[in-house]
Design a protein around this motif. Sequence first.
Motif, short mmCIF file in Angstrom:
data_model
loop_
_atom_site.label_atom_id
_atom_site.label_comp_id
_atom_site.label_asym_id
_atom_site.label_seq_id
_atom_site.Cartn_x
_atom_site.Cartn_y
_atom_site.Cartn_z
N GLY A 36 -9.75 116.90 -44.58
CA GLY A 36 -8.73 117.34 -45.51
C GLY A 36 -7.41 116.62 -45.34
N HIS A 37 -7.42 115.41 -44.75
CA HIS A 37 -6.19 114.65 -44.63
C HIS A 37 -6.51 113.19 -44.90
CE1 HIS A 37 -8.06 114.65 -40.63
NE2 HIS A 37 -7.60 113.41 -40.56
N GLN A 38 -5.48 112.40 -45.09
CA GLN A 38 -5.68 111.01 -45.50
C GLN A 38 -5.88 110.12 -44.30
OE1 GLN A 38 -2.50 108.35 -47.21
NE2 GLN A 38 -3.65 108.84 -49.07
N HIS A 39 -6.86 109.20 -44.44
CA HIS A 39 -7.07 108.14 -43.46
C HIS A 39 -6.83 106.81 -44.15
CE1 HIS A 39 -8.74 110.40 -40.13
NE2 HIS A 39 -9.57 111.00 -40.94
N THR A 40 -6.25 105.86 -43.47
CA THR A 40 -6.12 104.51 -43.98
C THR A 40 -6.87 103.58 -43.06
OG1 THR A 40 -3.94 105.04 -44.82
CG2 THR A 40 -4.51 102.72 -44.68
N VAL A 41 -7.85 102.86 -43.57
CA VAL A 41 -8.73 102.04 -42.76
C VAL A 41 -8.21 100.61 -42.72
CG1 VAL A 41 -11.07 101.22 -42.45
CG2 VAL A 41 -10.66 103.48 -43.40
N SER A 42 -8.04 100.08 -41.55
CA SER A 42 -7.61 98.70 -41.39
C SER A 42 -8.52 98.01 -40.40
CB SER A 42 -6.17 98.66 -40.89
OG SER A 42 -5.80 97.33 -40.59
N ALA A 43 -8.68 96.72 -40.51
CA ALA A 43 -9.59 95.99 -39.64
C ALA A 43 -8.87 95.22 -38.55
CB ALA A 43 -10.45 95.05 -40.48
N PHE A 44 -7.61 95.52 -38.27
CA PHE A 44 -6.89 94.75 -37.28
C PHE A 44 -5.82 95.60 -36.62
CE2 PHE A 44 -4.20 94.82 -40.90
CZ PHE A 44 -2.93 94.89 -40.39
N THR A 45 -5.36 95.08 -35.50
CA THR A 45 -4.13 95.59 -34.89
C THR A 45 -3.48 94.43 -34.17
OG1 THR A 45 -3.15 97.37 -33.58
CG2 THR A 45 -5.16 96.38 -32.71
N ILE A 46 -2.33 94.66 -33.54
CA ILE A 46 -1.64 93.62 -32.80
C ILE A 46 -1.89 93.82 -31.31
CG2 ILE A 46 0.61 92.67 -32.16
CD1 ILE A 46 1.63 93.37 -34.89
N PRO A 415 -8.22 122.82 -35.26
CA PRO A 415 -8.97 123.06 -36.49
C PRO A 415 -10.32 122.36 -36.43
CG PRO A 415 -6.73 122.30 -36.94
CD PRO A 415 -6.96 122.10 -35.48
N GLN A 416 -11.27 122.85 -37.20
CA GLN A 416 -12.58 122.22 -37.25
C GLN A 416 -12.46 120.83 -37.88
OE1 GLN A 416 -15.92 123.72 -36.20
NE2 GLN A 416 -14.21 124.49 -34.97
N GLY A 417 -13.31 119.93 -37.45
CA GLY A 417 -13.35 118.59 -38.02
C GLY A 417 -12.49 117.60 -37.28
N ASP A 418 -12.47 116.37 -37.81
CA ASP A 418 -11.71 115.30 -37.16
C ASP A 418 -10.26 115.38 -37.61
OD1 ASP A 418 -12.53 114.67 -39.75
OD2 ASP A 418 -12.73 112.53 -39.36
N SER A 419 -9.59 116.41 -37.11
CA SER A 419 -8.27 116.79 -37.63
C SER A 419 -7.21 116.85 -36.54
CB SER A 419 -8.38 118.14 -38.32
OG SER A 419 -8.90 119.11 -37.42
N PHE A 420 -7.39 116.11 -35.46
CA PHE A 420 -6.40 116.09 -34.39
C PHE A 420 -6.40 114.71 -33.74
CE2 PHE A 420 -10.40 117.33 -32.48
CZ PHE A 420 -10.45 116.65 -31.26
N ALA A 421 -5.31 114.42 -33.03
CA ALA A 421 -5.20 113.13 -32.35
C ALA A 421 -4.10 113.21 -31.31
CB ALA A 421 -4.90 112.01 -33.34
N VAL A 422 -4.23 112.37 -30.30
CA VAL A 422 -3.22 112.28 -29.26
C VAL A 422 -2.13 111.31 -29.73
CG1 VAL A 422 -4.31 110.35 -28.01
CG2 VAL A 422 -2.93 112.02 -26.76
N ASP A 423 -0.89 111.56 -29.33
CA ASP A 423 0.20 110.64 -29.64
C ASP A 423 -0.04 109.29 -28.99
OD1 ASP A 423 1.69 112.31 -31.25
OD2 ASP A 423 3.50 112.20 -30.02
N SER A 424 0.37 108.21 -29.68
CA SER A 424 0.18 106.88 -29.12
C SER A 424 1.20 105.92 -29.70
CB SER A 424 -1.24 106.37 -29.43
OG SER A 424 -1.35 105.94 -30.78
N PHE A 425 1.26 104.71 -29.14
CA PHE A 425 1.97 103.63 -29.79
C PHE A 425 1.22 103.32 -31.09
CE2 PHE A 425 2.84 102.89 -25.23
CZ PHE A 425 4.23 102.87 -25.26
#
Length: 462
Positions: A36-46, A415-425
């Motif tokens: 129920g939230h937006q994901h943006t898919v990217s194929a790279f990082t720095i 919450p149920q589902g892939d709806s959480f994450a740890v803080d990061s750079f």
Amino acid sequence: MLVGAAALLLGGGGLAAVATTALAGNSHPETGSSAGHQHTVSAFTISCPDVGERLRQVPHSAQLPVSKGLSSLDRQVHDAYHKMMGGSGSAVLGGLKTQRQKTIKMMVSAISKNAKRPGYLLKMSGCTVKPVNEGAGAGGNDSTKTVKEGWYQGQNPNQNGGQQQGQAGGPSPDDFVDINNVQPNADQPPFAAPQGGNATTGTFTTECGRNEEGHFNSDNVIVTPGVSNGAHHTHDYVGNTTTDGNSTDQSLAASDTTCTNGDQSTYYWPVLRKLDGNAEQKPGAAQDANVGSVLTPATVTLTYRGSQAGQVEAMPRFLRIITGDAKAFTNGTKNANASWSCTGFENRQLKDKYPLCPKGSQVVRNFAFQNCWDGRETDSANHRDHMAFSDQNGTCPAGFKAVPQLVERITYDVPQGDSFAVDSFPEQLHKPVTDHGDFINVMPDNLMSKAVNCINNGQKCT
């Protein structure tokens, strides 16, 4: 639903196009749950060389300039990453290298005034674009394989880590796995005390609450002392009530504590967020690409345990320890050291996945800190060299001695589902492998002595 594309892949010395996708209300491939939230898919990082990891000597006179330099380097990568996400193109890496050169030169100059010139740091200014599916290691992305014996018993556990493709901002649905689909891979929970043979089987538990007081900041007094927002992500604190980027040994020793036994130690870790779109505009939060409401832990358990090889000695007051690596996604998993599970399933431990727990089960984070001390220093230039892990038999490296091992177990109602994450750079894409914990021992000497006696005598004390 495809909503856009950004230009960014290595090619011909520049950057070319990579599709960027936004998904709303996505279903997890294994559970069918909708986040129920937006994901943006990217194929790279720095990916940039970790200057802090390579530091070997920082005289006191250079501490503040080095702290400011490290924080600036993180900010530069943060800004470059977001410029790339906006499709700025190949000039970003060149500009980033120029910025890093200037900052690193400043750090080298500051160190050189009272220590050997670390000229090798000057070679660390260049960064690369890293395809996300390269991951954080060369060992594949199977988190469900058997955990090596002793992984949670004190030795260095960092072998054969890896990642799957992620998403810009993160996390990706691929960063989650249904705990029911994970095979048992740990003989005993990470927080269990050593048993048998010469093991010291006692434990000492310090009760410091769940940060009900709301002690948060985006500082990191160990890595970047004297700098505000030195972490660029928000930390959750229990224990010492005054810890921030300007804390000193003296201020910590004079502080109150949330611990019931007078333990003034500082225990902190990145917050876990519910991905509900709450964008709090302040450093460490939305200003540093960490979006969502902070989750208060359901429980926090802080336990000190013994050694498989025999008795432990007291930690010195003001000993500083970092376990795990906030940049493990781009650095590789050498220093990664956190595990994830669910209550009721703690014989199944994940190192590079978030667990999807069944209804009524809580998410569990575990940190087992280094348990061998060099016997001399309370810190080191890279905040790692003065500490080490024992091997699976509890034997410390030559020149190191066994000290009580801090094990942190933190649970959450999510919450149920892939709806959480740890803080990061931001460039670490909120990968679970980047989880980490920080600790400063400020126990009064008599309390540390009590802890050591309990552990060595096989008692269970609080």
